[in-house]
Design a protein around this motif. Structure first.
Motif, short mmCIF file in Angstrom:
data_model
loop_
_atom_site.label_atom_id
_atom_site.label_comp_id
_atom_site.label_asym_id
_atom_site.label_seq_id
_atom_site.Cartn_x
_atom_site.Cartn_y
_atom_site.Cartn_z
N CYS A 48 0.51 -0.96 0.08
CA CYS A 48 0.17 0.13 -0.25
C CYS A 48 0.75 1.12 0.03
CB CYS A 48 -1.23 -0.14 1.33
SG CYS A 48 -1.68 0.79 1.12
N LEU A 49 0.39 2.39 -1.09
CA LEU A 49 1.07 3.60 -0.36
C LEU A 49 0.85 4.22 0.87
CD1 LEU A 49 0.53 4.70 -4.57
CD2 LEU A 49 2.36 3.73 -3.84
N HIS A 50 0.10 3.86 1.34
CA HIS A 50 -0.72 5.26 1.99
C HIS A 50 -0.08 4.11 3.55
CE1 HIS A 50 -3.72 5.87 -0.62
NE2 HIS A 50 -3.29 6.93 -0.63
N SER A 51 0.22 5.59 4.33
CA SER A 51 0.66 4.67 5.54
C SER A 51 -0.75 3.46 7.09
CB SER A 51 0.92 5.83 6.51
OG SER A 51 -0.13 6.82 7.11
N VAL A 52 -0.33 3.91 8.25
CA VAL A 52 -0.97 2.65 8.71
C VAL A 52 -2.10 3.94 9.62
CG1 VAL A 52 -1.40 1.56 11.05
CG2 VAL A 52 -0.45 0.32 9.47
N PRO A 53 -1.40 5.16 9.72
CA PRO A 53 -2.80 6.26 10.19
C PRO A 53 -3.17 6.84 9.80
CG PRO A 53 0.25 6.32 11.25
CD PRO A 53 -0.42 5.32 10.23
N TRP A 54 -3.72 6.48 8.24
CA TRP A 54 -3.92 7.28 7.03
C TRP A 54 -5.20 6.48 7.23
CZ3 TRP A 54 -5.72 4.45 2.63
CH2 TRP A 54 -6.87 5.33 1.91
N TYR A 55 -4.16 4.75 7.22
CA TYR A 55 -5.72 4.19 7.13
C TYR A 55 -6.64 3.82 8.71
CZ TYR A 55 -7.77 -0.34 7.05
OH TYR A 55 -9.26 -1.37 7.13
N THR A 56 -6.40 4.52 9.09
CA THR A 56 -7.14 4.38 10.59
C THR A 56 -7.64 5.81 10.41
OG1 THR A 56 -5.08 4.82 12.04
CG2 THR A 56 -5.79 2.75 12.40
N ALA A 57 -7.47 6.53 9.97
CA ALA A 57 -8.02 8.34 10.46
C ALA A 57 -9.22 7.33 9.05
CB ALA A 57 -7.11 8.79 9.80
N ARG A 58 -9.60 7.11 8.62
CA ARG A 58 -10.06 6.82 7.19
C ARG A 58 -11.24 6.40 7.58
NH1 ARG A 58 -9.82 8.30 1.59
NH2 ARG A 58 -8.27 10.52 1.92
#
Length: 261
Positions: A48-58
């Motif tokens: 994934c291009l995105h971070s774990v904080p990006w995922y949890t925020a979404r």
């Protein structure tokens, strides 16, 4: 209603992978809490291009909206919808079939004038205090029941048991995992307060054995969520011989949400 939220990174130089929110509808009737613990990714990547904080925020943002805006939709269905929405937001750029695509543990609670609904997925915890003072820990204990030989380390589970039958489950990109969550409904009149904790905070009970769940809840209620996290940090620093932490990271992101109904 009184609420308190503490969400502290394990390392201030790294982004916090936890998420926490408390929502109260405009009507003033009822409310909801959302707590996520993002799964720290392996060094070899997640596809994934995105971070774990990006995922949890979404995912956390979607859950906060859906649990309040769709009060008649069961929490498992709300989680499935939030996972789908989050997956669709990066399906065109990322390999969501990767076994370590960004993911998180989930605790949800939603209360109305009549009921308190709950959902727990993976190793975060929801503590419920009844009107007679009894504290009940609502847990998804599948990870803790796995033999240690199934796990790569004390904190990072092997891909052979993650989101697999006979293993344990976390919210990632597959909405069907919502059906694996521990769910239930309690009468509102039987519940006095709730406390949701990620495993960085449950260490006080589960790793350091400073007390049981009732003791933990009593500490949060009387001295505050921040005091629980502060005590965990002190215990982590004092465990220089790794008697309790063993191979676990010294400090983990720690979140506590307290809601007095």
């Amino acid at each position: 209603m009184r609420t308190e939220v503490v969400c502290e990174p394990g390392d201030p130089t790294h982004p916090n992978e936890d998420f926490a929110s408390v929502a109260v509808p405009a009507s003033g009737q009822g409310g909801a809490l959302v707590v996520l613990d993002g799964v720290t990714p392996p060094k070899d990547g997640t596809g994934c291009l995105h971070s774990v904080p990006w995922y949890t925020a979404r995912l956390g943002g979607a859950l906060t909206e859906l649990t309040v805006s769709l009060p008649d939709v069961p929490l498992a269905e709300a989680l499935a919808a939030a996972i789908t929405r989050t997956a669709e937001s990066h399906a065109q750029t990322c390999d969501l079939s990767h076994s370590r695509t960004p993911q998180a543990t989930v605790v949800l609670a939603r209360w109305s004038g009549a009921t308190v609904e709950y959902l727990v997925l993976s190793d975060s915890a929801l503590l419920v205090e009844s009107t007679d003072g009894t504290v009940t820990a609502l847990l998804d204990d599948r990870l803790s029941r796995l033999p240690r030989t199934s796990l790569a380390t004390d904190t990072v589970a092997d891909t052979t048991v993650r989101n697999k039958e006979g293993g344990f489950f976390t919210a990632a990109a597959d909405p069907s995992v919502a059906a694996r969550a521990v769910t239930g409904v309690l009468p509102r009149g039987d519940v006095r307060a709730l406390a949701a904790l990620t495993d960085g905070a449950t260490r006080w009970v589960e790793k350091f054995h400073e007390g049981d769940w009732a003791d933990c809840f009593d500490l949060v209620r009387k001295e505050g969520a921040g005091e629980l996290v502060a005590r965990v940090r002190a215990l982590e620093l004092a465990d220089t011989e790794r008697r309790f932490l063993r191979r676990s990271k010294t400090h983990d992101d720690a979140t506590v949400v307290y809601a007095e109904l």
